[in-house]
Scaffold this motif. Structure first.
Motif, PDB file in Angstrom:
ATOM      1  N   MET A   1     111.868 -40.219  30.778  1.00 38.37           N
ATOM      2  CA  MET A   1     111.295 -40.897  29.644  1.00 38.37           C
ATOM      3  C   MET A   1     111.348 -42.404  29.873  1.00 38.37           C
ATOM      4  O   MET A   1     112.403 -42.969  30.114  1.00 38.37           O
ATOM      5  CB  MET A   1     112.080 -40.529  28.376  1.00 38.37           C
ATOM      6  CG  MET A   1     111.566 -41.200  27.153  1.00 38.37           C
ATOM      7  SD  MET A   1     112.279 -40.467  25.668  1.00 38.37           S
ATOM      8  CE  MET A   1     113.295 -41.790  25.120  1.00 38.37           C
ATOM      9  N   GLN A   2     110.227 -43.059  29.776  1.00 40.77           N
ATOM     10  CA  GLN A   2     110.115 -44.502  29.972  1.00 40.77           C
ATOM     11  C   GLN A   2     110.267 -45.215  28.626  1.00 40.77           C
ATOM     12  O   GLN A   2     109.601 -44.854  27.649  1.00 40.77           O
ATOM     13  CB  GLN A   2     108.752 -44.838  30.583  1.00 40.77           C
ATOM     14  CG  GLN A   2     108.570 -46.271  30.955  1.00 40.77           C
ATOM     15  CD  GLN A   2     109.391 -46.689  32.169  1.00 40.77           C
ATOM     16  OE1 GLN A   2     109.827 -45.856  32.966  1.00 40.77           O
ATOM     17  NE2 GLN A   2     109.620 -47.972  32.300  1.00 40.77           N
ATOM     18  N   ILE A   3     111.133 -46.202  28.569  1.00 36.38           N
ATOM     19  CA  ILE A   3     111.333 -46.975  27.346  1.00 36.38           C
ATOM     20  C   ILE A   3     110.617 -48.312  27.495  1.00 36.38           C
ATOM     21  O   ILE A   3     110.798 -49.021  28.478  1.00 36.38           O
ATOM     22  CB  ILE A   3     112.831 -47.213  27.073  1.00 36.38           C
ATOM     23  CG1 ILE A   3     113.545 -45.880  26.825  1.00 36.38           C
ATOM     24  CG2 ILE A   3     113.018 -48.148  25.882  1.00 36.38           C
ATOM     25  CD1 ILE A   3     115.038 -46.006  26.671  1.00 36.38           C
ATOM     26  N   ASN A   4     109.807 -48.639  26.519  1.00 31.88           N
ATOM     27  CA  ASN A   4     109.101 -49.908  26.501  1.00 31.88           C
ATOM     28  C   ASN A   4     110.094 -51.007  26.135  1.00 31.88           C
ATOM     29  O   ASN A   4     110.590 -51.061  25.000  1.00 31.88           O
ATOM     30  CB  ASN A   4     107.950 -49.844  25.492  1.00 31.88           C
ATOM     31  CG  ASN A   4     107.152 -51.122  25.432  1.00 31.88           C
ATOM     32  OD1 ASN A   4     107.520 -52.137  26.008  1.00 31.88           O
ATOM     33  ND2 ASN A   4     106.047 -51.077  24.713  1.00 31.88           N
ATOM     34  N   SER A   5     110.370 -51.913  27.075  1.00 39.61           N
ATOM     35  CA  SER A   5     111.372 -52.955  26.837  1.00 39.61           C
ATOM     36  C   SER A   5     110.982 -53.880  25.687  1.00 39.61           C
ATOM     37  O   SER A   5     111.850 -54.508  25.080  1.00 39.61           O
ATOM     38  CB  SER A   5     111.611 -53.767  28.107  1.00 39.61           C
ATOM     39  OG  SER A   5     110.417 -54.408  28.522  1.00 39.61           O
ATOM     40  N   GLU A   6     109.704 -53.971  25.366  1.00 41.30           N
ATOM     41  CA  GLU A   6     109.282 -54.830  24.259  1.00 41.30           C
ATOM     42  C   GLU A   6     109.568 -54.202  22.894  1.00 41.30           C
ATOM     43  O   GLU A   6     109.354 -54.837  21.867  1.00 41.30           O
ATOM     44  CB  GLU A   6     107.810 -55.209  24.407  1.00 41.30           C
ATOM     45  CG  GLU A   6     107.603 -56.116  25.610  1.00 41.30           C
ATOM     46  CD  GLU A   6     106.265 -56.841  25.623  1.00 41.30           C
ATOM     47  OE1 GLU A   6     105.563 -56.826  24.607  1.00 41.30           O
ATOM     48  OE2 GLU A   6     105.963 -57.429  26.669  1.00 41.30           O
ATOM     49  N   LYS A   7     110.079 -52.987  22.890  1.00 43.01           N
ATOM     50  CA  LYS A   7     110.465 -52.320  21.646  1.00 43.01           C
ATOM     51  C   LYS A   7     111.973 -52.408  21.387  1.00 43.01           C
ATOM     52  O   LYS A   7     112.477 -51.855  20.426  1.00 43.01           O
ATOM     53  CB  LYS A   7     110.064 -50.834  21.677  1.00 43.01           C
ATOM     54  CG  LYS A   7     108.586 -50.599  21.826  1.00 43.01           C
ATOM     55  CD  LYS A   7     107.871 -50.934  20.550  1.00 43.01           C
ATOM     56  CE  LYS A   7     106.398 -50.596  20.686  1.00 43.01           C
ATOM     57  NZ  LYS A   7     105.645 -50.954  19.514  1.00 43.01           N
ATOM     58  N   ILE A   8     112.682 -53.114  22.267  1.00 46.39           N
ATOM     59  CA  ILE A   8     114.138 -53.234  22.142  1.00 46.39           C
ATOM     60  C   ILE A   8     114.490 -54.608  21.574  1.00 46.39           C
ATOM     61  O   ILE A   8     114.007 -55.632  22.047  1.00 46.39           O
ATOM     62  CB  ILE A   8     114.832 -53.051  23.506  1.00 46.39           C
ATOM     63  CG1 ILE A   8     114.524 -51.674  24.079  1.00 46.39           C
ATOM     64  CG2 ILE A   8     116.339 -53.244  23.360  1.00 46.39           C
ATOM     65  CD1 ILE A   8     115.014 -51.484  25.497  1.00 46.39           C
ATOM     66  N   LEU A   9     115.319 -54.616  20.565  1.00 47.71           N
ATOM     67  CA  LEU A   9     115.813 -55.846  19.971  1.00 47.71           C
ATOM     68  C   LEU A   9     117.303 -55.937  20.258  1.00 47.71           C
ATOM     69  O   LEU A   9     118.069 -55.035  19.926  1.00 47.71           O
ATOM     70  CB  LEU A   9     115.572 -55.838  18.460  1.00 47.71           C
ATOM     71  CG  LEU A   9     116.070 -57.045  17.681  1.00 47.71           C
ATOM     72  CD1 LEU A   9     115.331 -58.301  18.109  1.00 47.71           C
ATOM     73  CD2 LEU A   9     115.897 -56.809  16.187  1.00 47.71           C
ATOM     74  N   PHE A  10     117.716 -57.014  20.880  1.00 46.70           N
ATOM     75  CA  PHE A  10     119.125 -57.245  21.192  1.00 46.70           C
ATOM     76  C   PHE A  10     119.703 -58.169  20.122  1.00 46.70           C
ATOM     77  O   PHE A  10     119.129 -59.211  19.821  1.00 46.70           O
ATOM     78  CB  PHE A  10     119.274 -57.906  22.569  1.00 46.70           C
ATOM     79  CG  PHE A  10     118.728 -57.075  23.691  1.00 46.70           C
ATOM     80  CD1 PHE A  10     119.537 -56.176  24.357  1.00 46.70           C
ATOM     81  CD2 PHE A  10     117.394 -57.182  24.069  1.00 46.70           C
ATOM     82  CE1 PHE A  10     119.034 -55.404  25.396  1.00 46.70           C
ATOM     83  CE2 PHE A  10     116.884 -56.420  25.101  1.00 46.70           C
ATOM     84  CZ  PHE A  10     117.702 -55.522  25.763  1.00 46.70           C
ATOM     85  N   PHE A  74     111.870 -62.715  28.664  1.00 42.17           N
ATOM     86  CA  PHE A  74     112.953 -62.518  27.708  1.00 42.17           C
ATOM     87  C   PHE A  74     113.088 -63.757  26.844  1.00 42.17           C
ATOM     88  O   PHE A  74     113.248 -64.869  27.340  1.00 42.17           O
ATOM     89  CB  PHE A  74     114.271 -62.222  28.432  1.00 42.17           C
ATOM     90  CG  PHE A  74     115.355 -61.748  27.502  1.00 42.17           C
ATOM     91  CD1 PHE A  74     115.267 -60.510  26.891  1.00 42.17           C
ATOM     92  CD2 PHE A  74     116.456 -62.536  27.239  1.00 42.17           C
ATOM     93  CE1 PHE A  74     116.250 -60.060  26.033  1.00 42.17           C
ATOM     94  CE2 PHE A  74     117.454 -62.105  26.386  1.00 42.17           C
ATOM     95  CZ  PHE A  74     117.345 -60.859  25.783  1.00 42.17           C
ATOM     96  N   ARG A  75     113.005 -63.576  25.537  1.00 45.49           N
ATOM     97  CA  ARG A  75     113.098 -64.664  24.568  1.00 45.49           C
ATOM     98  C   ARG A  75     114.412 -64.551  23.808  1.00 45.49           C
ATOM     99  O   ARG A  75     114.885 -63.452  23.533  1.00 45.49           O
ATOM    100  CB  ARG A  75     111.953 -64.594  23.555  1.00 45.49           C
ATOM    101  CG  ARG A  75     110.588 -64.485  24.170  1.00 45.49           C
ATOM    102  CD  ARG A  75     110.152 -65.784  24.730  1.00 45.49           C
ATOM    103  NE  ARG A  75     108.769 -65.660  25.191  1.00 45.49           N
ATOM    104  CZ  ARG A  75     108.160 -66.579  25.859  1.00 45.49           C
ATOM    105  NH1 ARG A  75     108.760 -67.698  26.161  1.00 45.49           N
ATOM    106  NH2 ARG A  75     106.917 -66.408  26.248  1.00 45.49           N
ATOM    107  N   VAL A  76     114.956 -65.706  23.460  1.00 44.81           N
ATOM    108  CA  VAL A  76     116.215 -65.746  22.725  1.00 44.81           C
ATOM    109  C   VAL A  76     116.069 -66.700  21.539  1.00 44.81           C
ATOM    110  O   VAL A  76     115.467 -67.766  21.663  1.00 44.81           O
ATOM    111  CB  VAL A  76     117.372 -66.226  23.623  1.00 44.81           C
ATOM    112  CG1 VAL A  76     118.666 -66.337  22.845  1.00 44.81           C
ATOM    113  CG2 VAL A  76     117.550 -65.309  24.815  1.00 44.81           C
TER     114      VAL A  76
END
Length: 99
Positions: A1-10, A74-76
């Motif tokens: 299963m591939q996870i879209n990194s743009e759907k992850i909020l840190f 990656f934005r912070v």
């Protein structure tokens, strides 16, 4: 299963005690803190008070750090201040705008 990194909020949320010294607590708050630690036989409530910043009822949020990917970059964003209400309102506005 591939996870879209743009759907992850840190998220990183930092808290501090509402009152820094046990001796500076008002009577009601001191009673609540003492009751919370009444069964700890190894340390007194005053000795344990250095941990107050991690308990919601004795702490406030002073900083929310947010990280996310946008177009493979990656934005912070950091939101901080002395007012917990202001920090959380600003985070809410950011979350509504971008997420």
């Amino acid at each position: 299963m591939q996870i879209n990194s743009e759907k992850i909020l840190f998220l990183d949320i930092e808290t501090v005690p509402l009152v820094y010294q046990y001796g500076d607590l008002n009577l009601h708050t001191k009673e609540m803190w003492d009751k919370k630690w009444q069964f700890n036989k190894e340390q007194s409530p005053e000795q344990i008070y250095s941990k107050a910043g991690i308990y919601a009822e004795f702490a406030k949020v002073i900083c929310v750090g947010v990280g996310f990917y946008n177009q493979n970059k990656f934005r912070v964003k950091t939101i901080s201040g002395d007012s917990e209400k202001s920090v959380l309102e600003n985070f809410s506005e950011l979350a509504e705008k971008y997420f």
